[in-house]
Motif scaffolding. Structure first.
Motif, short mmCIF file in Angstrom:
data_model
loop_
_atom_site.label_atom_id
_atom_site.label_comp_id
_atom_site.label_asym_id
_atom_site.label_seq_id
_atom_site.Cartn_x
_atom_site.Cartn_y
_atom_site.Cartn_z
N LEU A 81 0.92 -1.14 0.00
CA LEU A 81 0.00 0.12 -0.02
C LEU A 81 0.99 1.23 0.01
O LEU A 81 1.64 1.56 1.11
CB LEU A 81 -0.95 0.07 1.42
CG LEU A 81 -1.73 -1.30 1.58
CD1 LEU A 81 -2.60 -1.22 2.87
CD2 LEU A 81 -2.67 -1.77 0.34
N ASP A 82 1.11 2.00 -1.08
CA ASP A 82 1.76 3.11 -1.35
C ASP A 82 1.08 4.27 -1.86
O ASP A 82 0.54 4.33 -3.22
CB ASP A 82 2.91 2.94 -2.31
CG ASP A 82 4.06 1.52 -1.60
OD1 ASP A 82 4.16 1.73 -0.56
OD2 ASP A 82 4.24 0.66 -2.41
N GLY A 83 0.97 5.07 -0.98
CA GLY A 83 0.16 6.41 -1.45
C GLY A 83 1.20 7.43 -1.93
O GLY A 83 2.27 7.09 -2.72
N ILE A 84 0.92 8.75 -1.96
CA ILE A 84 1.81 9.71 -2.55
C ILE A 84 2.34 10.61 -1.48
O ILE A 84 1.69 11.10 -0.78
CB ILE A 84 0.99 10.44 -3.44
CG1 ILE A 84 0.47 9.78 -4.88
CG2 ILE A 84 1.97 11.83 -4.23
CD1 ILE A 84 -0.54 10.33 -5.67
N ALA A 85 3.52 10.98 -1.63
CA ALA A 85 4.19 11.58 -0.47
C ALA A 85 3.65 12.96 -0.49
O ALA A 85 3.34 13.56 -1.42
CB ALA A 85 5.70 11.79 -0.72
N GLY A 86 3.19 13.09 0.83
CA GLY A 86 2.52 14.50 1.17
C GLY A 86 1.04 14.58 0.67
O GLY A 86 0.27 15.43 0.97
N TYR A 87 0.38 13.54 0.25
CA TYR A 87 -0.85 13.27 -0.19
C TYR A 87 -1.17 11.76 0.05
O TYR A 87 -1.42 11.04 -0.97
CB TYR A 87 -1.26 13.58 -1.59
CG TYR A 87 -0.56 14.79 -2.12
CD1 TYR A 87 -1.40 16.24 -1.83
CD2 TYR A 87 0.51 15.40 -2.65
CE1 TYR A 87 -1.14 17.35 -2.16
CE2 TYR A 87 0.85 16.51 -2.82
CZ TYR A 87 0.27 17.57 -2.74
OH TYR A 87 0.58 18.71 -2.86
N PRO A 88 -1.31 11.47 1.41
CA PRO A 88 -1.44 9.83 1.73
C PRO A 88 -2.93 9.76 1.39
O PRO A 88 -3.75 10.22 1.17
CB PRO A 88 -1.18 10.07 3.11
CG PRO A 88 -1.70 11.27 3.86
CD PRO A 88 -1.12 12.16 2.48
N PHE A 89 -3.02 8.09 0.98
CA PHE A 89 -4.38 7.70 0.74
C PHE A 89 -4.97 7.43 2.25
O PHE A 89 -4.28 6.78 2.94
CB PHE A 89 -4.14 6.46 0.10
CG PHE A 89 -3.57 6.50 -1.17
CD1 PHE A 89 -3.17 7.54 -1.88
CD2 PHE A 89 -3.28 5.42 -2.03
CE1 PHE A 89 -2.93 7.46 -3.31
CE2 PHE A 89 -2.71 5.27 -3.24
CZ PHE A 89 -2.43 6.34 -3.90
N THR A 90 -6.17 7.80 2.34
CA THR A 90 -6.66 7.95 3.73
C THR A 90 -8.04 7.27 3.93
O THR A 90 -8.63 6.87 2.66
CB THR A 90 -7.06 9.28 4.41
OG1 THR A 90 -8.01 9.93 3.33
CG2 THR A 90 -5.49 10.15 4.14
N GLY A 91 -8.38 6.86 5.10
CA GLY A 91 -9.65 6.34 5.29
C GLY A 91 -9.78 4.78 4.81
O GLY A 91 -10.50 4.40 4.39
N ILE A 92 -8.62 4.24 4.80
CA ILE A 92 -8.58 2.62 4.68
C ILE A 92 -8.83 1.76 5.68
O ILE A 92 -8.66 1.96 6.82
CB ILE A 92 -7.13 2.34 4.07
CG1 ILE A 92 -6.65 3.18 2.75
CG2 ILE A 92 -7.09 0.79 3.91
CD1 ILE A 92 -4.95 3.19 2.47
N CYS A 93 -9.74 0.88 5.44
CA CYS A 93 -10.38 0.00 6.51
C CYS A 93 -10.34 -1.19 5.98
O CYS A 93 -10.75 -1.76 4.67
CB CYS A 93 -11.78 0.50 6.85
SG CYS A 93 -12.62 -0.42 8.19
N ILE A 94 -9.49 -2.41 6.85
CA ILE A 94 -9.40 -3.68 6.51
C ILE A 94 -9.89 -4.47 7.66
O ILE A 94 -9.48 -4.30 9.01
CB ILE A 94 -8.11 -4.09 5.90
CG1 ILE A 94 -7.51 -3.07 4.92
CG2 ILE A 94 -7.90 -5.33 5.69
CD1 ILE A 94 -6.32 -3.56 4.48
N SER A 95 -10.80 -5.28 7.44
CA SER A 95 -11.54 -5.84 8.85
C SER A 95 -11.85 -7.33 8.51
O SER A 95 -12.20 -7.86 7.47
CB SER A 95 -12.78 -5.04 9.08
OG SER A 95 -13.46 -5.88 10.21
N ASN A 96 -11.52 -8.19 9.53
CA ASN A 96 -12.02 -9.86 9.31
C ASN A 96 -11.38 -10.23 8.02
O ASN A 96 -12.08 -10.88 7.12
CB ASN A 96 -13.61 -9.94 9.27
CG ASN A 96 -14.00 -11.29 9.36
OD1 ASN A 96 -13.15 -12.19 10.13
ND2 ASN A 96 -14.99 -11.71 8.68
#
Length: 475
Positions: free
Chosen positions: A391-406
């Motif tokens: 999981l690699d976002g963009i420096a200074g602009y992270p990918f947000t609100g990621i949820c992983i469950s069960n």
């Protein structure tokens, strides 16, 4: 006898009225009729067979003119109950043909549409406005085998009839860099609404298989797509700048992403500004050793939102869900909901990248930063996996609100890699094995708030299908 006959509904027990109708219809000569039934968004008042227009199903004779003559003739019924064209058993060689509105193309179970391998028979059309150029080459692209634009109410279906793209010659040209224009797709519908593509087998497409673009209210179901797993860019189903689509009960083995969700490329997609949204993907089985089961992007410059995927089985694929984007793409990938995945032999269960590259030209805006947010994955079982996630976002602009469950991921015994590799992301996790990276803050087991999946239905789920019929007259 006029080739156009009003459809008589097939019934197992003929009523007296139907017996009279049939008797009256056939009293001049002894015939028997076979009645075919199928499910569709609309039934049609007028029917014809490709053989009525000189079609020859010998696998050698070109039927391009026969298909276009048939559809040109049937188009007169667009406002008079619509029409259907029946393709009987045989091997029907053809180049591209254009569909009309309020029209059904029906392939018998023993019918095969064979795409012509003569490059000169394929018209060249303009690049897609949201792409600015072809995918394979600069400039134009070859028209797709079955093509339509500005249409309403189109059904392409059959009793699992076959469309054979005969793609090997195109793949060879691609590998040798001998292509003048972008390869044709098997089915492309543009600027249209109320589309059904169902109960067909598509094999060996020159490139993408099914490409609805700039369209809405689309049902794609019961499709089998087969291509060699090393064939180039043989994506299965690519909804592109489309609204209100459902893809369900499909089996895809291909050399690229099984379902690739798109909406335009860099500055061209940003300018066109048409997102893909309200997309449901259900009961999909995928085998694609070098690509994703479901890919979002990389061309997503019109935006992607409200994608709901569930009940997915993947075997020997590179990644389960992949989000592909990069600087210059702009727009967003947001409100993505995935639940109920079973993954067997994968490189990554989950993969996101903000460094995809691959630009149409050098005119992209380096300040067009894509937003990736509210990405939900839950109820996933994976085995024989090299890495749980990259999981690699963009420096200074992270990918947000990621949820992983069960989620339970069994790492392959031979793997020597870290289970999780995370940079420039933020989110939460609960009940995930192996333990996720620290950027996915563990909420503890059974966290009630973890990982939403919408409870409302999409409008496309409320479309009611009708039982339609076609009568084959057999002397």
């Amino acid at each position: 006898m006029d080739i156009l006959i009003v459809i008589v509904a097939c019934v197992i027990v003929l009523s007296a009225r139907n017996v009279e109708a049939r008797t009256g219809h056939h009293h001049h000569r002894a015939t028997k009729s076979q009645c075919i039934q199928y499910s569709a968004i609309s039934c049609r008042a007028h029917s014809a067979s490709i053989t009525d227009f000189g079609g020859v199903g010998d696998g050698v004779t070109s039927n391009t003119r026969a298909f276009q003559a048939a559809i040109d003739h049937l188009s007169q019924f667009e406002l008079h109950g619509g029409s259907q064209l029946f393709v009987p058993p045989g091997r029907w060689l053809t180049s591209s043909f254009n569909l009309t509105s309020r029209f059904t193309l029906y392939l018998h179970k023993d019918a095969v549409l064979l795409a012509s391998q003569e490059e000169s028979e394929w018209a060249v059309i303009k690049p897609l406005p949201s792409y600015g150029r072809g995918r394979d080459t600069d400039g134009g692209r070859y028209i797709s085998l079955i093509f339509g634009t500005n249409l309403t109410d189109v059904v392409i279906t059959g009793d699992n009839g076959t469309i054979d793209g005969q793609g090997q010659v195109w793949w060879d040209k691609f590998h040798k860099k001998e292509l003048t224009y972008t390869r044709p797709y098997l089915i492309e519908i543009m600027f249209s609404e109320n589309i059904q593509i169902s109960n067909l087998t598509l094999i060996d497409s020159p490139s993408w298989n099914i490409h609805p673009i700039y369209s809405s209210n689309i049902i794609i179901q019961g499709i089998t797509i087969l291509a060699p797993v090393r064939s180039p860019n043989t994506d299965g189903i690519n909804p592109d700048s489309c609204t209100n689509t459902r893809i369900e009960d499909c089996y895809i083995v291909s050399g690229d992403d099984c379902v690739a969700v798109k909406s335009g490329w860099d500055e061209y997609g940003i300018a066109f500004g048409m997102p893909t949204k309200q997309l449901a993907i259900r009961r999909l089985t995928c085998i694609s050793p070098t690509s994703a089961v479901i890919a979002l992007g990389s061309e997503m410059s019109g935006g992607i939102e409200d994608v709901r995927a569930e009940d997915i089985l993947a075997i020997d694929s590179e990644s389960g869900v992949r989000i592909k984007t990069g600087v210059g793409r702009g727009a967003y990938v947001k409100d993505i909901y995935v639940r109920g995945m079973t993954l067997k032999t994968m490189k990554w269960a989950f993969w996101m990248t903000g460094d995809y590259g691959s630009h149409p030209d050098n005119n992209y805006d380096p300040n067009a930063i894509p937003v990736v947010e509210n990405i939900n994955y839950r109820d996933v079982i994976a085995e024989n996996v090299t890495m749980a996630a990259k999981l690699d976002g963009i420096a200074g602009y992270p990918f947000t609100g990621i949820c992983i469950s069960n989620v339970t991921i069994e790492i392959a015994k031979s793997s020597k890699k870290l289970a999780w590799n995370c940079t420039n992301i933020a989110g939460i996790s609960s009940s995930v094995t192996p333990t996720p990276c620290a950027l996915l803050a563990d909420q503890g087991p059974g966290s009630i708030s973890a990982c939403n999946f919408p409870t409302d239905s999409l409008p496309i789920d409320n479309v009611e299908m009708q039982m339609c019929s076609y009568t084959i007259e057999q002397p």
